[in-house]
Design a protein around this motif. Sequence first.
Motif, PDB file in Angstrom:
ATOM      1  N   LEU A  66       0.928  -0.971  -0.112  1.00  0.00           N
ATOM      2  CA  LEU A  66       0.361  -0.051  -0.145  1.00  0.00           C
ATOM      3  C   LEU A  66       0.529   0.707  -0.469  1.00  0.00           C
ATOM      4  O   LEU A  66       0.167   1.854  -0.774  1.00  0.00           O
ATOM      5  N   ASP A  67       1.619   0.714   1.344  1.00  0.00           N
ATOM      6  CA  ASP A  67       2.910   2.668   1.100  1.00  0.00           C
ATOM      7  C   ASP A  67       3.277   2.765  -0.876  1.00  0.00           C
ATOM      8  O   ASP A  67       3.367   3.738  -1.381  1.00  0.00           O
ATOM      9  N   ASP A  68       4.135   1.174  -1.366  1.00  0.00           N
ATOM     10  CA  ASP A  68       4.255   1.776  -2.574  1.00  0.00           C
ATOM     11  C   ASP A  68       3.324   2.249  -3.672  1.00  0.00           C
ATOM     12  O   ASP A  68       3.655   2.772  -4.260  1.00  0.00           O
ATOM     13  N   HIS A  69       2.335   1.420  -3.298  1.00  0.00           N
ATOM     14  CA  HIS A  69       1.050   2.403  -4.458  1.00  0.00           C
ATOM     15  C   HIS A  69       0.695   3.974  -3.887  1.00  0.00           C
ATOM     16  O   HIS A  69       0.374   4.755  -5.059  1.00  0.00           O
ATOM     17  N   HIS A  70       0.598   4.493  -2.589  1.00  0.00           N
ATOM     18  CA  HIS A  70       0.935   5.855  -2.435  1.00  0.00           C
ATOM     19  C   HIS A  70       1.879   6.236  -2.882  1.00  0.00           C
ATOM     20  O   HIS A  70       1.229   7.082  -3.871  1.00  0.00           O
ATOM     21  N   GLU A  71       2.886   5.558  -3.105  1.00  0.00           N
ATOM     22  CA  GLU A  71       4.382   6.842  -3.931  1.00  0.00           C
ATOM     23  C   GLU A  71       3.841   6.419  -5.325  1.00  0.00           C
ATOM     24  O   GLU A  71       4.296   7.581  -6.015  1.00  0.00           O
ATOM     25  N   GLN A  72       3.078   5.460  -6.068  1.00  0.00           N
ATOM     26  CA  GLN A  72       2.927   5.122  -7.552  1.00  0.00           C
ATOM     27  C   GLN A  72       1.703   6.354  -7.526  1.00  0.00           C
ATOM     28  O   GLN A  72       1.943   7.510  -8.736  1.00  0.00           O
ATOM     29  N   ARG A  73       1.254   6.466  -7.205  1.00  0.00           N
ATOM     30  CA  ARG A  73       0.255   8.217  -7.275  1.00  0.00           C
ATOM     31  C   ARG A  73       0.644   8.833  -7.223  1.00  0.00           C
ATOM     32  O   ARG A  73       0.163   9.999  -7.809  1.00  0.00           O
ATOM     33  N   ARG A  74       1.515   9.629  -6.767  1.00  0.00           N
ATOM     34  CA  ARG A  74       2.292  10.878  -5.737  1.00  0.00           C
ATOM     35  C   ARG A  74       3.192  11.319  -7.184  1.00  0.00           C
ATOM     36  O   ARG A  74       3.099  11.692  -7.559  1.00  0.00           O
ATOM     37  N   LEU A  75       3.905  10.238  -7.341  1.00  0.00           N
ATOM     38  CA  LEU A  75       4.648  10.368  -8.517  1.00  0.00           C
ATOM     39  C   LEU A  75       3.880  10.797 -10.086  1.00  0.00           C
ATOM     40  O   LEU A  75       4.921  11.429 -10.620  1.00  0.00           O
ATOM     41  N   PHE A  76       3.074   9.931  -9.658  1.00  0.00           N
ATOM     42  CA  PHE A  76       1.842  10.651 -11.302  1.00  0.00           C
ATOM     43  C   PHE A  76       1.301  11.009 -10.534  1.00  0.00           C
ATOM     44  O   PHE A  76       1.549  12.387 -12.334  1.00  0.00           O
ATOM     45  N   ALA A  77       1.111  12.578  -9.661  1.00  0.00           N
ATOM     46  CA  ALA A  77       0.569  13.460  -9.458  1.00  0.00           C
ATOM     47  C   ALA A  77       1.719  14.701  -9.857  1.00  0.00           C
ATOM     48  O   ALA A  77       1.246  15.781  -9.889  1.00  0.00           O
ATOM     49  N   ILE A  78       2.900  14.007  -9.378  1.00  0.00           N
ATOM     50  CA  ILE A  78       3.883  14.872  -9.877  1.00  0.00           C
ATOM     51  C   ILE A  78       4.259  15.690 -11.380  1.00  0.00           C
ATOM     52  O   ILE A  78       4.423  16.702 -11.536  1.00  0.00           O
ATOM     53  N   ILE A  79       3.705  14.406 -11.672  1.00  0.00           N
ATOM     54  CA  ILE A  79       3.833  14.775 -13.298  1.00  0.00           C
ATOM     55  C   ILE A  79       2.548  15.186 -14.059  1.00  0.00           C
ATOM     56  O   ILE A  79       2.985  16.421 -14.221  1.00  0.00           O
ATOM     57  N   GLU A  80       1.693  15.155 -13.504  1.00  0.00           N
ATOM     58  CA  GLU A  80       0.428  16.231 -13.515  1.00  0.00           C
ATOM     59  C   GLU A  80       1.112  17.404 -13.542  1.00  0.00           C
ATOM     60  O   GLU A  80       0.438  18.325 -14.362  1.00  0.00           O
ATOM     61  N   GLN A  81       1.647  17.673 -12.889  1.00  0.00           N
ATOM     62  CA  GLN A  81       2.116  19.325 -12.517  1.00  0.00           C
ATOM     63  C   GLN A  81       2.713  19.961 -12.698  1.00  0.00           C
ATOM     64  O   GLN A  81       3.625  21.417 -12.670  1.00  0.00           O
ATOM     65  N   ILE A  82       4.094  19.672 -13.280  1.00  0.00           N
ATOM     66  CA  ILE A  82       4.724  19.761 -13.942  1.00  0.00           C
ATOM     67  C   ILE A  82       4.913  20.088 -15.577  1.00  0.00           C
ATOM     68  O   ILE A  82       3.757  20.063 -16.697  1.00  0.00           O
ATOM     69  N   ASP A  83       5.325  21.494 -15.783  1.00  0.00           N
ATOM     70  CA  ASP A  83       4.746  22.325 -17.084  1.00  0.00           C
ATOM     71  C   ASP A  83       5.384  21.203 -18.156  1.00  0.00           C
ATOM     72  O   ASP A  83       6.685  20.731 -18.531  1.00  0.00           O
ATOM     73  N   PRO A  84       4.384  20.809 -19.171  1.00  0.00           N
ATOM     74  CA  PRO A  84       4.998  19.849 -20.456  1.00  0.00           C
ATOM     75  C   PRO A  84       6.866  20.351 -20.698  1.00  0.00           C
ATOM     76  O   PRO A  84       7.118  19.809 -21.808  1.00  0.00           O
ATOM     77  N   GLY A  85       6.656  21.780 -21.298  1.00  0.00           N
ATOM     78  CA  GLY A  85       8.137  22.178 -21.701  1.00  0.00           C
ATOM     79  C   GLY A  85       9.138  21.654 -20.746  1.00  0.00           C
ATOM     80  O   GLY A  85      10.244  22.388 -21.635  1.00  0.00           O
ATOM     81  N   ASP A  86       8.876  21.591 -19.714  1.00  0.00           N
ATOM     82  CA  ASP A  86       9.775  21.022 -18.666  1.00  0.00           C
ATOM     83  C   ASP A  86      10.614  19.458 -18.439  1.00  0.00           C
ATOM     84  O   ASP A  86      10.378  18.938 -17.836  1.00  0.00           O
ATOM     85  N   ALA A  87      11.301  19.727 -19.797  1.00  0.00           N
ATOM     86  CA  ALA A  87      11.721  18.309 -20.754  1.00  0.00           C
ATOM     87  C   ALA A  87      12.515  17.078 -19.087  1.00  0.00           C
ATOM     88  O   ALA A  87      12.617  16.444 -19.229  1.00  0.00           O
ATOM     89  N   THR A  88      13.295  17.842 -18.743  1.00  0.00           N
ATOM     90  CA  THR A  88      14.351  17.359 -17.464  1.00  0.00           C
ATOM     91  C   THR A  88      13.521  16.971 -16.150  1.00  0.00           C
ATOM     92  O   THR A  88      13.832  15.743 -16.461  1.00  0.00           O
ATOM     93  N   SER A  89      13.055  18.144 -15.663  1.00  0.00           N
ATOM     94  CA  SER A  89      12.155  17.212 -15.098  1.00  0.00           C
ATOM     95  C   SER A  89      11.150  16.464 -15.096  1.00  0.00           C
ATOM     96  O   SER A  89      11.361  15.686 -14.435  1.00  0.00           O
ATOM     97  N   LEU A  90      10.320  16.387 -16.166  1.00  0.00           N
ATOM     98  CA  LEU A  90       9.312  15.381 -16.927  1.00  0.00           C
ATOM     99  C   LEU A  90      10.011  14.099 -17.061  1.00  0.00           C
ATOM    100  O   LEU A  90       9.914  12.840 -16.292  1.00  0.00           O
TER     101      LEU A  90
END
Length: 169
Positions: free
Chosen positions: A8-32
């Motif tokens: 369950l902790d791993d699942h939370h981390e996976q959701r968190r990382l997907f959410a981070i990607i959703e919040q990064i500007d698509p033009g910031d390829a390095t961060s993405l």
Amino acid sequence: MDITQLILDDHHEQRRLFAIIEQIDPGDATSLASVWKRLATFLEVHAETEEKIFYPALLRVGRRDGDRESVEEETFDAIKDHNEIRDAVAAVGREEVGSKGWLEAVAAANKANGDHMAEEEREGLTDFRRHASLDLRHDLAVKFATYETAHVDGVEPVDKDPKQWVASH
């Protein structure tokens, strides 16, 4: 320590990382690219660890408790889901980071992973908590944490034949 909680902790981390990607500007390829690399690696290591540690134990416990058909079906579905997630992750790698196609491929990977996690949390983890002893759940948690930590840099993604996998375990 309990293997079901580690999952369950791993699942939370996976959701968190997907959410981070959703919040990064698509033009910031390095961060993405950086966050995606971490997430893609994490998804594969998590799946492989479940296949080595959790699902064989789930099968043993379910079969012992007379739930052979149900537990084998749950496990078959999970291995199939892992293959679909691997394929979705590979599709992301074929797109230019930050492009519309890349974002759509990430969303598809998120959906495949989210569907799998929901089913696993509703079925396999619940069944395991009901039927496996605390001592077994602890012992498996130690193995789970050890394997994931030893492979933090990744493992090679390999699809498995779900029917053959269940039969061999």
